[in-house]
Structure formats: structure tokens, C-alpha cells
Enzyme design. Structure first.
Site, short mmCIF file in Angstrom:
data_model
loop_
_atom_site.label_atom_id
_atom_site.label_comp_id
_atom_site.label_asym_id
_atom_site.label_seq_id
_atom_site.Cartn_x
_atom_site.Cartn_y
_atom_site.Cartn_z
N CYS A 31 -1.99 12.40 -0.61
CA CYS A 31 -2.00 11.45 0.51
C CYS A 31 -0.58 10.96 0.83
O CYS A 31 0.02 10.26 0.01
CB CYS A 31 -2.93 10.29 0.13
SG CYS A 31 -2.77 8.83 1.15
N CYS A 34 -0.13 7.17 0.91
CA CYS A 34 -0.22 6.65 -0.47
C CYS A 34 1.14 6.74 -1.15
O CYS A 34 1.53 5.84 -1.90
CB CYS A 34 -1.25 7.44 -1.28
SG CYS A 34 -2.93 7.34 -0.65
#
Length: 110
Positions: A31, A34
């Protein structure tokens, strides 16, 4: 200097029961957003050492807790206190936003 602790499905419930606020970063290795917020979470772990618990849960390695809270988008950051979800942020936010939310929970403890 504190470091964000790794939280798993098996350690989650016990961890959130404490009287200190617990910030949980639900994330995954693949991600991009993230990875953007990851260093911020690590900074908060150091800055709030002793005042709050800061941890990360890899949603690919742990599925039952993210499913329990209906997490569909990551990063999702949740703040728990006394075993209860008290605040939540989805997506990348400025560090000050997370600080404000943690400070509000710490102030409510005193």
C-alpha cells in the site's frame, strides 16, 4: 526512542484494554499511502512513549481484527481506549491531526 509495536490478531484484544490510548495503524506492505504515513506513525510511537501505545497491524497477515471493524480502505488508523474504539481516520492525514486526536484522549484520561 519508542517504536511502533507489531500488533496481531492474537495480541490485539489484550493490548486495547489498557487505560492509555492505543493508536493502531492498519496497513499492508503493497500500500503506497501506508508507506507515506508509516514514518509518521513511528515518530508518534517515540513522541508518545509512556503516554500512549502506538502499533501497526499488517492486514495481510491478520484478517480477523480488520474484518471485525469492517476495514476496507488502508491506511486506517483507529484509536482505542479502555477496549473501546474512540476515534478513527481513513487515509493519509497530517501528523498534527493524529497528534490532536491522541492528545484529546490523553487529556480525557487525566
Amino acid at each position: 526512542m519508542g517504536k511502533a509495536i507489531e500488533i496481531t490478531d492474537s495480541t490485539f484484544e489484550e493490548l486495547i484494554q489498557g487505560d492509555k490510548p492505543v493508536l493502531v495503524d492498519f496497513w499492508a506492505e503493497w500500500c503506497g499511502p501506508c508507506k507515506m504515513i508509516g514514518p509518521v506513525v513511528e515518530q508518534l510511537a517515540g513522541e508518545y512513549d509512556g503516554k500512549a501505545v502506538v502499533g501497526k497491524m499488517d492486514v495481510d497477515m491478520n484478517s480477523s481484527i480488520p474484518a471485525k471493524f469492517g476495514i476496507r480502505s488502508i491506511p486506517t488508523l483507529m484509536i482505542f481506549k479502555g477496549g473501546q474504539l474512540v476515534d478513527k481516520v481513513v487515509g493519509v492525514v497530517p501528523k498534527t491531526t493524529l497528534e490532536d486526536k491522541l492528545n484529546a484522549q490523553i487529556a480525557a484520561t487525566v
